[in-house]
Design a protein around this motif. Structure first.
Motif, mmCIF file in Angstrom:
data_model
loop_
_atom_site.group_PDB
_atom_site.id
_atom_site.type_symbol
_atom_site.label_atom_id
_atom_site.label_comp_id
_atom_site.label_asym_id
_atom_site.label_seq_id
_atom_site.Cartn_x
_atom_site.Cartn_y
_atom_site.Cartn_z
ATOM 1 N N THR A 121 0.308 -1.161 0.340
ATOM 2 C CA THR A 121 -0.115 -0.231 0.033
ATOM 3 C C THR A 121 0.615 1.782 -0.144
ATOM 4 O O THR A 121 0.291 2.393 -0.663
ATOM 5 N N ALA A 122 2.196 1.592 0.257
ATOM 6 C CA ALA A 122 3.375 2.440 0.478
ATOM 7 C C ALA A 122 3.713 3.004 -1.180
ATOM 8 O O ALA A 122 4.033 4.156 -0.993
ATOM 9 N N ARG A 123 3.651 1.533 -1.861
ATOM 10 C CA ARG A 123 3.379 1.926 -3.774
ATOM 11 C C ARG A 123 2.634 2.311 -3.917
ATOM 12 O O ARG A 123 3.282 2.594 -5.108
ATOM 13 N N GLY A 124 0.956 2.376 -3.365
ATOM 14 C CA GLY A 124 0.346 3.138 -3.913
ATOM 15 C C GLY A 124 -0.711 1.558 -5.127
ATOM 16 O O GLY A 124 -1.713 1.669 -6.009
ATOM 17 N N GLN A 125 -0.207 0.809 -4.683
ATOM 18 C CA GLN A 125 -0.582 -0.779 -4.729
ATOM 19 C C GLN A 125 -1.363 -0.761 -4.434
ATOM 20 O O GLN A 125 -2.226 -0.450 -2.657
ATOM 21 N N HIS A 126 -2.454 -1.941 -4.723
ATOM 22 C CA HIS A 126 -3.678 -2.443 -3.989
ATOM 23 C C HIS A 126 -2.808 -3.174 -3.447
ATOM 24 O O HIS A 126 -2.617 -4.263 -4.376
ATOM 25 N N TYR A 127 -3.179 -3.732 -1.941
ATOM 26 C CA TYR A 127 -3.023 -5.269 -1.177
ATOM 27 C C TYR A 127 -3.900 -6.402 -1.339
ATOM 28 O O TYR A 127 -5.539 -5.530 -1.097
ATOM 29 N N HIS A 128 -4.183 -7.268 -1.716
ATOM 30 C CA HIS A 128 -4.743 -8.689 -1.006
ATOM 31 C C HIS A 128 -4.222 -9.994 -1.167
ATOM 32 O O HIS A 128 -2.769 -9.507 -1.310
ATOM 33 N N SER A 129 -4.673 -10.926 -0.642
ATOM 34 C CA SER A 129 -4.165 -12.371 -0.703
ATOM 35 C C SER A 129 -4.246 -13.389 -1.183
ATOM 36 O O SER A 129 -6.370 -12.703 -0.705
ATOM 37 N N VAL A 130 -4.445 -14.135 -0.924
ATOM 38 C CA VAL A 130 -5.437 -15.432 -0.927
ATOM 39 C C VAL A 130 -4.674 -17.142 -0.445
ATOM 40 O O VAL A 130 -3.385 -16.697 -0.233
ATOM 41 N N ILE A 131 -5.789 -17.297 0.443
ATOM 42 C CA ILE A 131 -5.568 -18.292 1.037
ATOM 43 C C ILE A 131 -4.885 -19.733 0.655
ATOM 44 O O ILE A 131 -6.336 -20.706 0.144
ATOM 45 N N HIS A 132 -4.297 -20.523 0.256
ATOM 46 C CA HIS A 132 -3.954 -22.069 -0.262
ATOM 47 C C HIS A 132 -4.393 -22.958 1.139
ATOM 48 O O HIS A 132 -4.499 -23.729 0.887
ATOM 49 N N THR A 152 6.110 -32.939 16.689
ATOM 50 C CA THR A 152 4.538 -32.344 17.742
ATOM 51 C C THR A 152 3.303 -31.589 17.028
ATOM 52 O O THR A 152 3.214 -31.513 15.432
ATOM 53 N N ASP A 153 2.601 -30.316 17.369
ATOM 54 C CA ASP A 153 1.007 -30.342 16.039
ATOM 55 C C ASP A 153 2.187 -28.642 15.730
ATOM 56 O O ASP A 153 1.979 -28.194 17.504
ATOM 57 N N VAL A 154 2.232 -28.631 15.311
ATOM 58 C CA VAL A 154 2.442 -26.917 14.694
ATOM 59 C C VAL A 154 0.798 -26.397 14.017
ATOM 60 O O VAL A 154 0.438 -26.874 13.119
ATOM 61 N N TYR A 155 1.341 -25.919 13.725
ATOM 62 C CA TYR A 155 -0.335 -24.880 12.946
ATOM 63 C C TYR A 155 0.560 -24.038 11.798
ATOM 64 O O TYR A 155 1.832 -23.686 11.268
ATOM 65 N N TYR A 156 0.267 -24.615 10.229
ATOM 66 C CA TYR A 156 0.754 -23.948 9.295
ATOM 67 C C TYR A 156 0.092 -22.978 8.684
ATOM 68 O O TYR A 156 -1.706 -23.985 8.179
ATOM 69 N N SER A 157 0.179 -22.488 7.949
ATOM 70 C CA SER A 157 -0.432 -21.313 6.970
ATOM 71 C C SER A 157 0.259 -21.255 5.887
ATOM 72 O O SER A 157 1.551 -21.216 5.484
ATOM 73 N N GLU A 158 -0.402 -21.197 4.058
ATOM 74 C CA GLU A 158 0.067 -20.812 2.658
ATOM 75 C C GLU A 158 -0.793 -20.176 1.960
ATOM 76 O O GLU A 158 -1.893 -19.954 2.025
ATOM 77 N N ILE A 159 -0.206 -18.644 2.058
ATOM 78 C CA ILE A 159 -0.698 -17.604 1.530
ATOM 79 C C ILE A 159 0.232 -16.759 0.136
ATOM 80 O O ILE A 159 1.317 -16.915 0.668
#
Length: 234
Positions: free
Chosen positions: A89-100, A121-128
């Motif tokens: 956003t600081a570069r004047g662009q529109h930000y969004h994400s897609v959660i995989h 061990t149980d851990v949390y995982y995110s891919e975005i």
């Protein structure tokens, strides 16, 4: 600007054409000889102005074809952690994400070593995938220690980012970074809409809060759209 060195005047002229979209991305700018005639200067002076703008990421030289206006590269500091949404956003662009992916998993050997936990061990995982103006800039694969961020899987990462959330619940006091250039997998290339022969920058990042390892992340960036910077004050 009238009293500025001639090469800076040429730079300002080109930058103004780019910023006002008179020369949009993909435009071939006048040749160095044409710019020499326009400003009545030597080719050495024009070359310095153009070379600086290539270094700044505004122009790109293509052998035998000319010099073209290019899409500015996204940029992140190596010695700090910044929220990618704020960078975009600081570069004047529109930000969004897609959660995989956003899930709990049993840590295999490589993840256990990366996150500093016992095997299984149980851990949390995110891919975005993070975007600027509909262009994918970063694929983030992150493993999180649930003991430090128990509500991680409950977050809406369309409204915030993993970095922003983790910084709020367990402030970082130690960062580990390493960077390598890789030939990414087909899945990474597809996620980032990369060309078949395009290089990829992979940033390995681990973060600690109060001497405890919070998360480990692999951050993939298309080489043509991203650069990593470092600055040290002495």
């Amino acid at each position: 600007m009238a009293n500025a060195p001639r090469y800076q005047q040429i730079k300002a002229y080109i930058e103004e054409k780019i910023e006002t979209r008179v020369w949009p991305v993909g435009t071939r700018i006048p040749t160095e000889y044409e710019l020499c005639d326009l400003f009545n200067v030597s080719r050495m002076t024009v070359n310095k102005a153009v070379r600086d703008l290539v270094t700044d990421g505004l122009l790109e030289r293509t052998p035998r074809l000319g010099t073209f206006v290019t899409e500015p590269k996204a940029e992140s500091p190596l010695m700090d952690i910044r929220n990618i949404a704020d960078e975009v956003t600081a570069r004047g662009q529109h930000y969004h994400s897609v959660i995989h992916a956003l899930k709990r998993l049993s840590a295999p050997v490589d993840v256990a070593m990366r996150l500093g936990v016992m095997l299984g061990t149980d851990v949390y995982y995110s891919e975005i995938v993070h975007y600027g103006d509909e262009i994918p800039l970063q694929l983030e694969q992150r493993w999180v220690n649930p003991a430090l961020a128990p509500a991680y899987l409950e977050q809406d990462f369309n409204q915030t980012t993993p970095n922003e959330y983790l910084s709020s619940v367990c402030p970082v006091n130690t960062i580990e970074h390493s960077v390598e250039a890789i030939n990414p997998s087909a899945a990474v290339k597809e996620a980032l809409a990369m060309k078949s022969d395009e290089p990829c920058l992979l940033l390995h990042r681990r973060t600690w809060s109060q001497q405890t390892l919070v998360s480990a992340a692999l951050l993939y960036h298309p080489g043509s759209r991203y650069k990593l910077t470092s600055r040290t004050d002495r």
